[in-house]
Design a protein around this motif. Structure first.
Motif, PDB file in Angstrom:
ATOM      1  N   LYS A   9      29.112  54.138  25.835  1.00 53.63           N
ATOM      2  CA  LYS A   9      28.646  53.588  24.401  1.00 53.63           C
ATOM      3  C   LYS A   9      30.153  53.951  24.178  1.00 53.63           C
ATOM      4  CE  LYS A   9      24.565  56.475  23.636  1.00 53.63           C
ATOM      5  NZ  LYS A   9      24.150  57.087  23.251  1.00 53.63           N
ATOM      6  N   GLY A  10      30.213  52.486  23.038  1.00 47.23           N
ATOM      7  CA  GLY A  10      31.476  52.038  22.813  1.00 47.23           C
ATOM      8  C   GLY A  10      31.944  50.817  21.720  1.00 47.23           C
ATOM      9  N   TYR A  11      32.818  50.256  21.429  1.00 49.42           N
ATOM     10  CA  TYR A  11      32.842  48.993  20.385  1.00 49.42           C
ATOM     11  C   TYR A  11      33.630  48.438  21.701  1.00 49.42           C
ATOM     12  CZ  TYR A  11      30.895  52.450  16.982  1.00 49.42           C
ATOM     13  OH  TYR A  11      30.065  53.264  16.274  1.00 49.42           O
ATOM     14  N   ILE A  12      33.005  46.991  20.832  1.00 55.21           N
ATOM     15  CA  ILE A  12      33.977  45.204  21.336  1.00 55.21           C
ATOM     16  C   ILE A  12      34.418  44.336  19.915  1.00 55.21           C
ATOM     17  CG2 ILE A  12      33.991  43.295  22.235  1.00 55.21           C
ATOM     18  CD1 ILE A  12      31.593  44.528  24.757  1.00 55.21           C
ATOM     19  N   LYS A  13      35.735  44.819  20.148  1.00 55.33           N
ATOM     20  CA  LYS A  13      36.155  43.711  19.279  1.00 55.33           C
ATOM     21  C   LYS A  13      36.326  42.424  19.587  1.00 55.33           C
ATOM     22  CE  LYS A  13      40.580  44.194  16.575  1.00 55.33           C
ATOM     23  NZ  LYS A  13      41.876  45.149  16.189  1.00 55.33           N
ATOM     24  N   GLU A  14      36.340  41.617  18.472  1.00 55.66           N
ATOM     25  CA  GLU A  14      35.885  40.088  18.666  1.00 55.66           C
ATOM     26  C   GLU A  14      36.890  39.419  18.265  1.00 55.66           C
ATOM     27  OE1 GLU A  14      32.483  38.275  16.111  1.00 55.66           O
ATOM     28  OE2 GLU A  14      31.745  39.457  18.536  1.00 55.66           O
ATOM     29  N   GLU A  15      37.995  38.123  18.810  1.00 62.46           N
ATOM     30  CA  GLU A  15      38.614  37.861  18.333  1.00 62.46           C
ATOM     31  C   GLU A  15      39.101  37.716  17.301  1.00 62.46           C
ATOM     32  OE1 GLU A  15      39.362  34.106  20.133  1.00 62.46           O
ATOM     33  OE2 GLU A  15      38.901  34.845  21.945  1.00 62.46           O
ATOM     34  N   GLY A  17      38.238  40.157  14.950  1.00 62.49           N
ATOM     35  CA  GLY A  17      38.690  41.283  14.107  1.00 62.49           C
ATOM     36  C   GLY A  17      37.610  41.945  14.131  1.00 62.49           C
ATOM     37  N   ASN A  18      35.980  41.412  13.754  1.00 59.26           N
ATOM     38  CA  ASN A  18      35.002  42.020  13.856  1.00 59.26           C
ATOM     39  C   ASN A  18      34.753  42.926  15.591  1.00 59.26           C
ATOM     40  OD1 ASN A  18      33.974  41.495  11.189  1.00 59.26           O
ATOM     41  ND2 ASN A  18      33.075  38.951  12.132  1.00 59.26           N
ATOM     42  N   THR A  19      33.433  44.063  15.285  1.00 57.64           N
ATOM     43  CA  THR A  19      33.544  44.869  16.396  1.00 57.64           C
ATOM     44  C   THR A  19      31.446  45.055  16.122  1.00 57.64           C
ATOM     45  OG1 THR A  19      33.882  47.053  14.820  1.00 57.64           O
ATOM     46  CG2 THR A  19      35.450  46.119  16.058  1.00 57.64           C
ATOM     47  N   PHE A  20      31.270  45.510  17.408  1.00 58.16           N
ATOM     48  CA  PHE A  20      30.108  45.407  17.921  1.00 58.16           C
ATOM     49  C   PHE A  20      29.548  46.753  18.448  1.00 58.16           C
ATOM     50  CE2 PHE A  20      31.072  41.867  20.837  1.00 58.16           C
ATOM     51  CZ  PHE A  20      29.905  42.651  21.506  1.00 58.16           C
ATOM     52  N   LYS A  21      29.118  47.412  18.074  1.00 55.36           N
ATOM     53  CA  LYS A  21      28.324  48.342  19.273  1.00 55.36           C
ATOM     54  C   LYS A  21      28.288  47.635  20.811  1.00 55.36           C
ATOM     55  CE  LYS A  21      26.049  52.759  19.702  1.00 55.36           C
ATOM     56  NZ  LYS A  21      24.909  53.573  17.839  1.00 55.36           N
ATOM     57  N   ALA A  22      28.247  48.183  21.877  1.00 53.77           N
ATOM     58  CA  ALA A  22      28.382  48.043  22.812  1.00 53.77           C
ATOM     59  C   ALA A  22      27.583  49.544  23.430  1.00 53.77           C
ATOM     60  CB  ALA A  22      29.595  47.384  23.859  1.00 53.77           C
ATOM     61  N   ILE A  35      24.015  47.299  36.287  1.00 55.75           N
ATOM     62  CA  ILE A  35      24.932  48.100  35.392  1.00 55.75           C
ATOM     63  C   ILE A  35      23.950  46.924  34.475  1.00 55.75           C
ATOM     64  CG2 ILE A  35      25.959  47.230  33.673  1.00 55.75           C
ATOM     65  CD1 ILE A  35      28.904  47.378  36.404  1.00 55.75           C
ATOM     66  N   LEU A  36      23.145  47.113  33.246  1.00 56.34           N
ATOM     67  CA  LEU A  36      22.314  46.958  32.238  1.00 56.34           C
ATOM     68  C   LEU A  36      23.737  47.159  30.877  1.00 56.34           C
ATOM     69  CD1 LEU A  36      20.674  48.731  34.633  1.00 56.34           C
ATOM     70  CD2 LEU A  36      18.955  48.393  32.595  1.00 56.34           C
ATOM     71  N   GLY A  37      23.566  45.236  30.574  1.00 50.18           N
ATOM     72  CA  GLY A  37      23.927  45.548  29.258  1.00 50.18           C
ATOM     73  C   GLY A  37      23.090  45.949  27.809  1.00 50.18           C
TER      74      GLY A  37
END
Length: 53
Positions: A9-15, A17-22, A35-37
């Protein structure tokens, strides 16, 4: 890895600056690995190697 699963579990930062949980789940069954996303994508892994330091 021949049988089992792991969840990452973690967060992905978009260009912008917004982040979303992954969430990523790695599943092994009889030597086949997938690998299941978190958005429903499935990536079958057909070749891998073990790296030792």
């Amino acid at each position: 890895m021949t049988v089992g699963e792991s969840v990452y579990k973690g967060y992905i930062k978009e260009e912008d600056g917004n982040t979303f949980k992954a969430i990523m789940k790695v599943v092994a069954n009889d030597g086949d690995i997938s690998i299941l996303g978190s958005v429903g994508m499935i990536f079958p892994i057909t070749k891998w190697e073990v790296v030792k330091e």
